[in-house]
Design a protein around this motif. Structure first.
Motif, short mmCIF file in Angstrom:
data_model
loop_
_atom_site.label_atom_id
_atom_site.label_comp_id
_atom_site.label_asym_id
_atom_site.label_seq_id
_atom_site.Cartn_x
_atom_site.Cartn_y
_atom_site.Cartn_z
N GLU A 80 0.83 -1.21 0.00
CA GLU A 80 0.00 0.00 0.00
C GLU A 80 0.87 1.27 0.00
OE1 GLU A 80 -3.15 0.75 -0.58
OE2 GLU A 80 -3.32 -1.35 -1.13
N MET A 83 1.54 1.79 -3.49
CA MET A 83 0.34 2.31 -4.17
C MET A 83 0.10 3.78 -3.87
SD MET A 83 -1.13 -0.04 -5.95
CE MET A 83 -2.83 0.44 -6.17
N ARG A 84 0.55 4.25 -2.70
CA ARG A 84 0.17 5.59 -2.25
C ARG A 84 1.32 6.59 -2.27
NH1 ARG A 84 -4.73 5.06 0.92
NH2 ARG A 84 -5.45 2.97 0.49
N ASP A 85 2.50 6.15 -1.86
CA ASP A 85 3.57 7.11 -1.62
C ASP A 85 4.74 7.02 -2.59
OD1 ASP A 85 2.24 8.26 0.50
OD2 ASP A 85 3.04 6.81 1.95
N VAL A 86 4.90 5.89 -3.28
CA VAL A 86 6.01 5.77 -4.23
C VAL A 86 5.58 6.44 -5.54
CG1 VAL A 86 7.40 4.15 -5.57
CG2 VAL A 86 6.85 3.65 -3.19
N TYR A 88 4.64 6.92 -9.03
CA TYR A 88 4.16 5.96 -10.03
C TYR A 88 4.16 4.52 -9.51
CZ TYR A 88 4.59 10.02 -12.97
OH TYR A 88 4.45 11.27 -13.46
N TRP A 90 1.73 3.03 -8.05
CA TRP A 90 0.47 2.40 -8.44
C TRP A 90 0.58 1.84 -9.85
CZ3 TRP A 90 -1.67 4.46 -12.81
CH2 TRP A 90 -1.25 5.75 -13.17
N LEU A 91 1.30 2.57 -10.72
CA LEU A 91 1.44 2.12 -12.11
C LEU A 91 2.28 0.84 -12.17
CD1 LEU A 91 1.09 2.61 -15.14
CD2 LEU A 91 3.10 4.07 -15.06
N TYR A 94 0.21 -2.10 -10.65
CA TYR A 94 -0.88 -2.55 -11.52
C TYR A 94 -0.33 -3.20 -12.79
CZ TYR A 94 -4.72 -0.46 -8.82
OH TYR A 94 -5.66 -0.15 -7.87
N PHE A 261 -5.18 0.74 -16.66
CA PHE A 261 -5.65 2.08 -16.35
C PHE A 261 -7.15 2.15 -16.06
CE2 PHE A 261 -1.77 2.77 -18.87
CZ PHE A 261 -1.06 3.54 -17.95
N PRO A 264 -8.07 -2.06 -13.16
CA PRO A 264 -6.86 -2.72 -12.62
C PRO A 264 -7.15 -3.82 -11.61
CG PRO A 264 -7.13 -0.53 -11.66
CD PRO A 264 -8.14 -0.65 -12.75
N ASP A 265 -8.32 -3.78 -10.98
CA ASP A 265 -8.60 -4.79 -9.96
C ASP A 265 -9.58 -5.85 -10.44
OD1 ASP A 265 -6.97 -3.90 -7.80
OD2 ASP A 265 -8.31 -2.18 -7.58
#
Lengths: 427, 280
Positions: A80, A83-86, A88, A90-91, A94, A261, A264-265
């Motif tokens: 997470e 997904m939130r702080d790094v 890209y 999330w990209l 995914y 995009f 993704p889930d």
């Protein structure tokens, strides 16, 4: 690699290097000058697409590993964090998660293409088996990768699958303990899965090199199944195959991008957004979609050990295919009966996948007055799985050996070019 | 023909993915959220209202451990202000953080202290630990809400339907002590049903009591505070906490797709040109 090399070093440096390490020659012979049958259709572009998939998975995976924490306490939150702080993150995540599904879509098409056009037949048996080895390592890699986010489905999927080994008589429980590194799926399991998940893709890459080597020794099969006989049957890999593969890859990337995009889930399970909890079993444990047919075969057999054997047997059949098929004709283009059986094989695989996602005791046709035979309710997914499992094995063990001897194939062309050049008008 | 069939089969494998054979449960209501579809975006006013519902109602029992105050001021977030690209400078975010007391360790003395929150702090949890959360809630800790909209089948529509969907249990249904009947909650109530077994009510028993009442939260933008409004607003907010990068994702996806379609067109043209003199 097949035939003699036509590479001519042009510059002084190339001549110097060629006498010491002919690596440019290797690349030239393999990917530029390499003769490809001129009649390859789009089903043949999935080899290139698969190498793209492997590349994407390795690159995104290496970057993800820079931010991931392989520990039972930290894994879920580190995903997470990605997904939130790094940037890209999330990209990357995914891409990696959906990339696994894309990889399997491509590999299934690639394998089914091989079955339909008889690409496993002599002299391509080793090529086929190397492909099967890649597929097997892919499954192990994907399974371990799914465990890493340490969500509910990760944990319980790992528990179900590792427990399969406990079905082995005598040594089973000891093997399971050894796999876990303890007496339950826990931190040590997660750590070794992470280590292996990082290792196996490079083993895949190694076997891919062997796979391509074997391919370049025997040459590609083609839709007619007739090996090239003269130069007019083939075209150089570059530019003809490269541009066609490139176009197909780009189309495949469009599908990939739609998943990354916009949905993704959609291929994952909501339960995997709940952190792993050994005290709470999800109501319904399901593997990722690409394992569902095998999961259905596993559950179709009432006995645990026999179920495990059936599941591994289903994969073993694919390995043995070159010796199970007795037909002298490679391509099903000239085997009308084989085409029908192949079509039903596809249907059986899809049905098995569907059954794997359902509760075994759920009704196939809801509300239908149920047919009981002795004690068994036939209107359930477990019985549909049993029927499809039977066909799956019959296809490999009965249809393949018998049909090759009994069928009457259509006449096959003399050369690749004769059906191609004969019917088309050149302008 | 066979090529088409194979393609179709591949497509079927795709859609035949994980599906749950659920026991009887009422389907979530159809709610037209602003963030649906390929161009959908979060409605900032709705996120702000949803944050208020979360802060004043949900956060009394539910933690939200993955979200920090600074996230509220991120692009796409409820209090994003283009004047403050760094959310740590955003005065609204600072004020919201300062409203809370955060447990910390005094660096000088090592004592456990409480201090006002700063934007970098994560949302404080309502209970000191998991055991305390269980003890206060009948033995089961209320789930963390950070990812709840992605962790439940049906997503935000399910959450909005569930929290606004309690109502009176049907006659003939004995609701166990400490539990509440909810037609949207997955479960099985047949053991507590004395009526016709062909018509067992949908849903199950949930430990959470009906959380929302009309006008319980006063919305700063003057929106009428009905139960339905509160439920939808907080569901939208929970979707944002679960997927804060959604707007960035869809935005980038659009550019990527445009590029790939143009690139595919170019590659196709190259392919036609390269192969123009070759039959195949």
């Amino acid at each position: 690699m097949s035939g003699h090399s036509t590479y001519q070093p042009k510059t002084g440096f190339e001549r110097w290097l060629d006498a010491r390490l002919p690596i440019i020659r290797l690349g030239h012979d393999s990917f530029v000058d390499y003769p490809t049958p001129r009649n390859l259709n789009y089903w043949w572009t999935f080899g290139g697409i698969l190498s793209l998939c492997l590349g994407v998975q390795i690159i995104t995976g290496i970057v993800l590993a820079m931010h991931y924490t392989p520990s039972a306490a930290g894994a879920f939150n580190s995903v997470e964090h990605i997904m939130r702080d790094v940037n890209y993150g999330w990209l990357l995540r995914y891409m990696h998660a959906n990339g696994a599904s894309m990889f399997f879509i491509a590999v299934y098409i690639h394998m089914l293409r091989g079955v339909y056009y008889g690409s496993y037949k002599a002299p391509r048996e080793v090529l086929w088996i190397l492909g099967c080895v890649i597929y097997l390592i892919m499954m192990a890699t994907a399974f371990m990768g799914y465990v890493l986010p340490w969500g509910q489905m990760s944990f319980w999927g790992a528990t179900v699958i590792t427990n399969l080994f406990s079905a082995i008589p005598v040594v089973g429980p000891a093997i399971t303990t050894w796999l876990w590194g303890g007496f339950a799926v826990d931190n040590s399991t997660l750590n070794r899965f992470f280590s292996l998940h990082y290792l196996l893709p490079f083993m895949i890459a190694g076997v891919v090199i062997l796979h391509v080597w074997a391919l370049h020794v025997v040459g590609q099969n083609n839709p007619t199944g007739i090996d090239p006989k003269s130069k007019s049957d083939t075209l150089p890999f570059t530019p003809y195959a490269t541009v066609k593969d490139g176009f197909a890859m780009s189309l495949f990337l469009i599908l990939f991008a739609v998943f990354i995009f916009y949905m993704p889930d959609s291929l994952g399970h909501p339960d995997n957004y709940t952190p792993a909890n050994p005290m709470v079993t999800p109501p319904h444990i399901v593997p990722e979609w690409y394992f569902l047919p095998f999961y259905a075969i596993l559950r179709a057999v009432p006995d645990k050990l026999m179920g495990v054997l059936a599941m591994f047997g289903a994969i073993a059949c694919i390995f043995a295919l070159p010796w199970l098929d007795t037909s002298k004709v490679k391509s099903m283009r000239y085997r009308p009966q084989a085409r029908i059986y192949f079509f039903f094989f596809l249907v059986a695989c899809v049905i098995l996948g569907f059954c794997g996602a359902k509760l075994p005791d759920a009704q196939v046709i809801p509300g239908l007055t149920t047919v009981f035979v002795i004690d068994y309710d036939l209107n359930t997914f477990v019985w549909l799985s049993r029927l499809s499992t039977l066909y799956y094995f019959a296809y490999f063990l009965v249809v393949m050996p018998v049909l090759g001897l009994t069928e009457k194939p259509l006449p096959t062309p003399e050369t690749i070019s004769s059906p191609v050049l004969g019917v088309e008008t050149k302008d | 023909m066979l090529r088409k069939v194979t393609l179709l089969a591949a497509a079927l494998v795709l859609v035949g993915g994980p599906a749950l054979a659920a026991a009887k449960v009422r389907e979530p209501n159809e709610i037209a959220f602003s963030f649906e579809g390929p161009f959908g975006r979060y409605d900032q006013a709705q996120l702000q209202r949803g944050y208020k519902v979360y802060r004043e109602v949900c956060s009394a029992c539910h933690s939200m451990n993955l979200v920090a105050f600074r996230n509220l001021g991120d692009a796409g977030g409820p209090f994003f202000d283009p004047k403050y690209p760094n959310p740590n400078d955003n005065p609204v975010v600072k004020a919201l953080a300062a409203d809370t007391q955060i447990g910390d360790i005094d660096g000088e003395t090592g004592d456990a202290i409480k201090r006002p929150g700063i934007p970098a702090d994560k949302f404080p949890a309502p209970f000191a630990n998991d055991a305390a959360a269980k003890a206060s809630n009948g033995g089961v800790a209320p789930p963390d809400l950070s990812l709840i909209a992605k962790a439940r089948e049906g997503g935000p529509a399910y959450i909005a339907s569930l929290i606004a969907g309690f109502g009176t249990p049907p006659a003939g249904l004995t609701v166990p002590a400490g539990l509440n009947y909810n037609p949207y909650f997955p479960g099985d109530v047949s053991a507590n049903w004395t009526g016709d077994h062909a018509h067992t009510p949908p849903g199950g028993f949930i430990a959470m009591a009906p959380p929302l009442t009309a006008d319980q939260v006063t919305f700063d933008d003057g929106t009428k505070s009905t139960i339905k409004q509160q439920a939808e607003d907080v569901a939208a907010f929970l979707m944002w906490t679960a997927e804060p990068k959604m707007e960035e994702r869809k935005h980038m996806g659009f550019s990527v797709l445009i590029f790939l379609i143009l690139f595919s067109g170019l590659l196709y043209a190259s392919y036609r040109r390269v192969w123009r003199d070759e039959s195949h």
